[in-house]
Each structure stands twice: as structure tokens, then as C-alpha cells.
Design a protein around this motif. Structure first.
Motif, PDB file in Angstrom:
ATOM      1  N   THR A   1       0.807  -1.222   0.000  1.00 10.27           N
ATOM      2  CA  THR A   1       0.000   0.000   0.000  1.00 10.27           C
ATOM      3  C   THR A   1       0.840   1.272   0.000  1.00 10.27           C
ATOM      4  O   THR A   1       0.286   2.368  -0.126  1.00 10.27           O
ATOM      5  CB  THR A   1      -0.961   0.014   1.203  1.00 10.27           C
ATOM      6  OG1 THR A   1      -0.224  -0.172   2.416  1.00 10.27           O
ATOM      7  CG2 THR A   1      -2.002  -1.095   1.070  1.00 10.27           C
ATOM      8  N   ASP A   2       2.150   1.159   0.132  1.00  9.48           N
ATOM      9  CA  ASP A   2       3.005   2.349  -0.029  1.00  9.48           C
ATOM     10  C   ASP A   2       3.455   2.510  -1.478  1.00  9.48           C
ATOM     11  O   ASP A   2       4.263   3.384  -1.789  1.00  9.48           O
ATOM     12  CB  ASP A   2       4.213   2.294   0.908  1.00  9.48           C
ATOM     13  CG  ASP A   2       5.198   1.186   0.550  1.00  9.48           C
ATOM     14  OD1 ASP A   2       4.832   0.298  -0.265  1.00  9.48           O
ATOM     15  OD2 ASP A   2       6.327   1.195   1.086  1.00  9.48           O
TER      16      ASP A   2
ATOM     17  N   ARG B   1       0.902   4.454  -4.910  1.00 12.19           N
ATOM     18  CA  ARG B   1       0.539   4.179  -3.520  1.00 12.19           C
ATOM     19  C   ARG B   1      -0.913   4.570  -3.233  1.00 12.19           C
ATOM     20  O   ARG B   1      -1.602   3.906  -2.454  1.00 12.19           O
ATOM     21  CB  ARG B   1       1.493   4.902  -2.568  1.00 12.19           C
ATOM     22  CG  ARG B   1       1.407   6.408  -2.570  1.00 12.19           C
ATOM     23  CD  ARG B   1       2.316   7.024  -1.517  1.00 12.19           C
ATOM     24  NE  ARG B   1       2.192   8.471  -1.462  1.00 12.19           N
ATOM     25  CZ  ARG B   1       2.864   9.308  -2.241  1.00 12.19           C
ATOM     26  NH1 ARG B   1       3.730   8.830  -3.129  1.00 12.19           N
ATOM     27  NH2 ARG B   1       2.687  10.618  -2.141  1.00 12.19           N
TER      28      ARG B   1
ATOM     29  N   ARG C   1      -3.692   1.857  -2.104  1.00 15.29           N
ATOM     30  CA  ARG C   1      -4.444   2.043  -0.858  1.00 15.29           C
ATOM     31  C   ARG C   1      -5.944   1.998  -1.123  1.00 15.29           C
ATOM     32  O   ARG C   1      -6.703   1.376  -0.365  1.00 15.29           O
ATOM     33  CB  ARG C   1      -4.039   3.362  -0.206  1.00 15.29           C
ATOM     34  CG  ARG C   1      -4.892   3.769   0.999  1.00 15.29           C
ATOM     35  CD  ARG C   1      -4.875   2.748   2.113  1.00 15.29           C
ATOM     36  NE  ARG C   1      -3.580   2.656   2.755  1.00 15.29           N
ATOM     37  CZ  ARG C   1      -3.345   1.899   3.838  1.00 15.29           C
ATOM     38  NH1 ARG C   1      -4.329   1.171   4.362  1.00 15.29           N
ATOM     39  NH2 ARG C   1      -2.150   1.846   4.364  1.00 15.29           N
TER      40      ARG C   1
END
Length: 648
Positions: free
Chosen positions: A437-438, A526, A530
């Protein structure tokens, strides 16, 4: 590299003990003197193997030769000494007394042919037309025959063989310098009588392999595993350079006997050729090597009649193994010798005959494959233009007229190399991709990074698929608990296999991201990741790739495609000393659309230099009838002091 890995507390070091005679019966093994040394922990032999005492690609090798067993080369291991340091283990190994009863060894191809010493089921033949009828037709202007001999070659990788085996509650972790992780897993399972799912093999990176660590690294790992099994402690084996060179095998030496016929203008019409390779004391990859040599003995030339037969000789050298080209260079070299000899007969330049006989689109090889996208003529003409061949040939002729003791030569040759493994089941690959998610990506695949840039190419493929910076993609170590049932990294196919698997995995994730990419088109990865995660979208994918459209060696399309190339080289020879220098080389290769041109150019240049060493410098010398002054059955050229590779 493996030798740099920090070892857990209490780790031990092992060194193998060898029979020391190229063909002998082992009568006794006495480790008493070695075990008396402070710091020496144990000696393990054949009786200590918990599972099967059988290893090797052909299951025809023993991990340790038992008392009463037959050692088939000087470097057949009889056991392993374990100590608290590598130096002590090496010293102790030399103190183990091995009593043997030797018999006459077979060391060369000529001796093997005379003794009818061959590996069973290794004979192979490919044919096109009928050379015998062509020779008897009376329509050939020239018929000639000869014998070609080609020596072996040492891999001389930067990092010697090295393996660490760590036991953990009934499981075993093997950190290895290897090109074939699954081969290690299978061997350790067999030797230890432990299932595959309790053996994990890992390779962070390998300090060069060139085929030498595709199979011959297995016995090193298995020896360490036996010691680790009994002592329940991590055990490491790293071979010394001379031990590695002497015990781990080389490129196969070849002998070829041929008969050829041509027309008056230099068209090569018919060739019969028998290839013999020195397999050493076990089959290893020799069946594949002779097959590759047979399918490449035509090189780039279209013959109406070609019959190629091959046999693998069983000798008492260390088992020869895979090496860059895998028999292809030896097969091509035979045909180039035929072209050169024909040129002297018809009084034309070899380059003229090479161009005259080149394949073209739609031609059929002697193993039945139709040539598609055949660019050899384009490569050849580009090489002639690029190298300014005609003008330089005139310059060389003029130079030789005015220099008595130094002479120059200029030559050009084409190449054709088939891409795919001849054994159909090996043409498969797996990959695992995680998107975090980064916005960073973790990639694992079954291929091994050994300086050829495989990980870099796979990272580029993923970065391109996700549209993210290359620095956001990390390729983790290769490990059998991440990607199972790996194919060895070899044969110039790994970018195709593992690159395709990685691409398929990345595309799976990207397809799931499609609505989020559309909604966040201007946002970094990212943000997209997310958003998908918050909607409980799977951001991991495993993918599998199997090369389509190939048949394996028994069918009409063993290769997915061919890479074509041509090279011109100018050399200068000192007629008084024999000293030779390569003044210039021009290389042209068709490799399709390059993922990373810098890497590919480096690989091409490195391959050229390695080939230069093979044909001009490097020579393996064993203790045999040709070298009676050497210790029988032992490699004399076992280090850089006696074995010379090209240097800058």
C-alpha cells in the motif's frame, strides 16, 4: 555471496575426502588421525547417509563411495570431515587414509572409443536427405573427410562452489551458490530421506555460473546436509579454487569425424558427421549436450543432405557438465572447420562460401524445424558493412606482403542458436508479485541472479507494467518456499521464462487495479494501491508460464526461435614466438527487442571474450598418456597459475 553469509553460532565447516585414484576399488577408509586433531568433530561416510547414496542428474553417482565400492574418478568423494574451522577441516581431510586398488583408467575420447566405453541410451541421430546416396551419385565435384578435435574449458566463475545447510526442527535450509535450486531440494530430500516440503533452498545471488552450477553444486550441498543432519548444527562447505576446478567438471571435449561433399562452385551438398563427447564419470547433462551439438552442427548452412550422429563417452575424468552454449559451440565449430577446408579446395575465401550456403526464411533444418524470422543473411550483410570487411581484407593482404615475421588474418563467421530447453518439461516458470500500500512492489521468481541482469530485467518489466519508478520494485532472493519447482537458470532462456511469468503476475494485479487507476489517473501508485486495499482487492498474484508451441527434442520444433549473429575478427600472430593478439572484433546479433541494451551488450561482449579464451588460450591438462609426467587421473591445470583465461 554464499561464503559471505554470517553463520549462526556453533556453525561448523566441512571438507570432502576423495579417493585419489581415477579408477579404483576402495579397500579401507581410516579417519583416526584426522579425528585425533583438536577441533575436528566428525567424519561421515557412505554408511552415515540416512537416505539414498544416489545423486546426479542421471542418478548414476554416489554421494560417498563406500568401502568395497568403485571410485570412477580421482575426485569421487568417500566422505566428509567436519571441524570448527575451514582451515582445520581441510588439514584433517588430508589426514584421512584411503586405501584403494587401482585399475587402468580411461581418460580421453580416443581411449573410450577404443574400449567401446559409452553411456547407454545416449546415442542420437538427426538426418535430412541421404548423404550416403549423394556421395555415391557421382554428381559431387569434391568429396573430402577429416577429424576435428575440441578441448574442454573451465568455467572459472568468480565464486567457487559453496553451500550452507542449517537444520531447524526437522527442516533444512540450504543457502547455496547454485543455478538450480530445485535440484538441490530433490537431492537433499533423497539423501536425508526428508520430504521436499521440509527443505528450503535459497540463493540471493551467485558469483558467476556459466552452467557449472546447474548440477555440479548438488553434491556439495548434499555432503554438507549429511553432516548437518547428524550433528544438528549448521554446516558449510566452500571449495578451494583448485578443488573446484578439479572436481566440478568442465565444458565437454569433443571429437568429430566427418565426410563432406560439395559442388564445383562451393555449395556444400552433403555431410556425414559423427560426434563424440567426453562425458566424464557420470552422465550429468551430457545427453543434453550431445543433443544440442547435433542440432547445431549445421550452424547457419542449408545442406540438402546432412546426417549427424552423437555418442557420449564414459571416462574417468570428473563429470563434465553444462557450459555456456551447452554443446552448441562445439557443433558449430565442426561445421566451420568443414567450410574452411572446402575453401582451400575450391580456392575461394571462407567468407564467400559461408554467404553462399547461408539459410534463408522457410528453410528446414536437419532436425525438421522450419526457420521462421530467419535473419541470418541480414546479420551477415550488416556485419560485413559494419566491419568494413572488404577494405580491411585488402589491408591485411598488403600488411602480410610487407611484414615477414608478423602476419595478420581477418575472418568472419555466423551463428545460430536455438532458444528453449530440448527437454520439454523444463520450459516452465513461476513468479510471485506483491503490491504494497506504499506503492512498492516485491517480486520473487524461480530464476537466479548471477551477474547476467535477470533480476534487473524482471524489475523493469514490473515497473513498466505498473507505471512506477524502477526503484520502487525490489526482487527478493530466489527460494523454493516462495516459488516451487523451479527451472534451472541457464540456456539463455531465463529472461523469456521468468520475465513472462513476472509479467503475467503483474498484469493480474494491474487488471484488478483498473477501476482505481481510472479514478486516480493522476495519483501515484501508492494512492491507487491504498484505494484498492480499502475495497479488499487482492494485491498479490502468482503466475505460471509455459513456453508455447514447442515439441521438445523428439518433435519438429524443439526451439521456440533462434537468435542469429555474425562476427568479424582481425588477429595478428608473431611467427617467431606464436604470440597472438586480437586487434579488432565486430559483432552483430539479432536479439529482438532488448529489455535492457546495456546488459545485453555486456553479455554479448563477455561471451565473445569467453569464447576467445576457449579457442585461443585455455587448455585443460589431465594426468593421462599424453601427460605421463603428471599424477594419473588428476587435473594439472587446476588454478590461475597454470590455466590461463583472457585478461584485460
Amino acid at each position: 555471496y554464499t561464503d559471505d553469509v554470517s553463520l549462526p553460532h556453533g556453525s561448523l565447516h566441512a571438507v570432502r575426502v576423495y579417493a585419489g585414484n581415477p579408477c579404483c576399488k576402495v579397500l579401507a577408509i581410516d579417519p583416526t588421525a584426522a579425528l585425533a586433531l583438536p577441533g575436528v568433530v566428525a567424519f561421515f561416510g557412505a554408511d552415515d547417509i540416512p537416505g539414498a547414496n544416489v545423486i546426479g542428474m542421471g542418478a548414476d553417482e554416489m554421494l560417498f563411495v563406500p568401502i568395497g565400492g568403485i571410485a570412477t574418478c580421482s575426485f569421487s568423494p568417500v566422505g566428509v570431515v567436519v571441524a570448527d574451522s575451514a582451515t582445520l577441516a581441510s588439514h584433517a581431510a588430508r589426514m584421512v587414509s584411503v586405501t584403494v586398488e587401482g585399475v587402468k583408467a580411461i581418460m580421453t575420447i580416443a581411449e573410450a572409443i577404443a574400449a567401446d566405453s559409452y553411456f547407454e541410451n545416449a546415442a542420437k541421430e538427426y538426418s535430412k536427405g541421404n548423404p550416403t546416396s549423394a556421395f555415391a551419385s557421382g554428381q559431387l565435384a569434391y568429396i573430402f573427410q577429416d577429424e576435428v578435435r575440441i578441448g574442454g574449458q573451465e568455467h572459472f566463475y568468480l565464486e567457487p562452489m559453496s553451500s550452507i545447510v542449517i537444520p531447524q526442527e526437522g527442516e533444512f535450509i540450504n543457502i547455496a551458490s547454485t543455478q538450480g535450486l530445485t535440484s538441490h531440494q530433490q537431492a537433499l530430500s533423497s539423501v536425508l530421506a526428508v520430504p521436499y516440503n521440509k527443505i528450503i533452498v535459497k540463493a540471493k545471488r551467485v558469483g558467476g555460473g556459466f552452467g557449472g552450477k546447474e548440477s555440479r553444486s548438488v553434491d556439495v550441498a548434499a555432503a554438507a546436509a549429511v553432516a548437518a543432519y547428524h550433528l544438528d548444527k549448521p554446516v558449510k562447505i566452500t571449495l578451494s579454487r583448485d578443488e573446484d576446478m578439479a572436481s566440478s567438471g568442465h565444458r565437454h571435449p569433443f571429437v568429430a569425424r566427418y565426410k563432406a561433399g560439395a559442388s564445383a562452385d562451393g555449395h556444400l551438398i552433403a555431410v556425414e558427421v559423427d560426434l563424440y563427447c567426453n562425458g566424464g564419470n557420470s552422465s550429468d547433462f551430457s545427453f543434453g549436450v550431445i543433443n544440442r551439438a547435433l542440432t547445431h552442427v549445421d550452424n547457419c548452412y542449408n545442406l540438402q543432405h546432412l546426417s549427424a550422429r552423437g555418442r557420449v563417452c564414459r571416462t574417468n575424468t570428473s563429470s563434465n557438465t553444462a557450459f555456456r552454449g551447452f554443446g552448441g559451440p562445439q557443433g558449430m565449430f565442426v561445421m566451420e572447420n568443414i567450410i574452411d577446408k572446402l575453401a582451400t579446395i575450391v580456392c575461394k575465401t571462407p567468407e564467400c562460401l559461408r554467404e553462399l550456403n547461408l539459410y534463408q526464411e522457410g528453410d528446414v533444418t536437419h532436425f525438421g524445424q522450419i526457420l521462421e524470422s530467419c535473419h541470418i543473411r541480414t546479420c551477415w550483410h550488416e556485419m560485413i558493412r559494419f566491419s568494413n570487411f572488404s577494405n580491411r581484407a585488402s589491408d591485411v593482404a598488403e600488411y602480410n606482403k610487407t611484414h615477414r615475421w608478423r602476419k595478420r588474418g581477418l575472418a568472419a563467421v555466423p551463428t545460430k542458436y536455438g532458444i528453449s530447453y530440448p527437454f520439454l518439461h523444463l520450459n516452465q516458470a513461476g513468479a510471485l508479485v506483491h503490491l504494497y500500500t506504499d506503492g512498492t512492489v516485491l517480486v520473487t521468481h524461480g530464476g537466479v541472479e548471477m551477474g547476467q541482469g535477470l533480476h534487473t530485467k524482471c524489475a523493469q518489466i514490473v515497473a513498466d507494467t505498473f507505471g512506477c519508478p524502477l526503484g520502487d520494485v525490489f526482487v527478493s532472493e530466489t527460494a523454493t518456499d516462495k516459488v516451487a519447482n523451479t527451472t534451472p537458470t541457464s540456456g539463455s532462456v531465463s529472461s523469456d521464462l521468468y520475465g513472462s511469468a513476472v509479467l503475467a503476475a503483474a498484469e493480474q494485479i494491474r487488471s484488478r487495479l483498473a477501476p482505481y487507476l481510472e479514478a486516480n489517473s493522476e495519483q501515484p501508485l501508492r494512492v491507487v494501491a491504498r484505494a484498492a486495499y480499502n475495497d479488499r482487492v487482492d494485491l498479490s498474484a502468482h503466475a505460471f508460464y509455459a513456453t508455447p508451441g514447442i515439441t521438445g527434442r523428439e518433435g519438429p520444433r524443439p526451439f521456440k526461435y533462434f537468435t542469429y549473429g555474425a562476427a568479424a575478427a582481425e588477429v595478428e600472430v608473431d611467427c617467431l614466438t606464436g604470440d597472438a593478439r586480437v586487434l579488432r572484433a565486430d559483432l552483430v546479433l539479432d536479439i529482438g527487442t532488448s529489455i535492457n541494451p546495456a546488459i545485453d551488450v555486456g553479455q554479448i561482449e563477455g561471451a565473445f571474450v569467453q569464447g576467445l579464451g576457449y579457442f585461443l588460450l585455455e587448455e585443460l591438462k589431465w594426468g593421462d598418456d599424453a601427460h605421463p609426467w603428471a599424477r594419473p587421473g588428476h587435473l594439472v591445470t587446476n588454478g590461475p597459475g597454470s590455466y590461463k583465461i583472457p585478461t584485460a
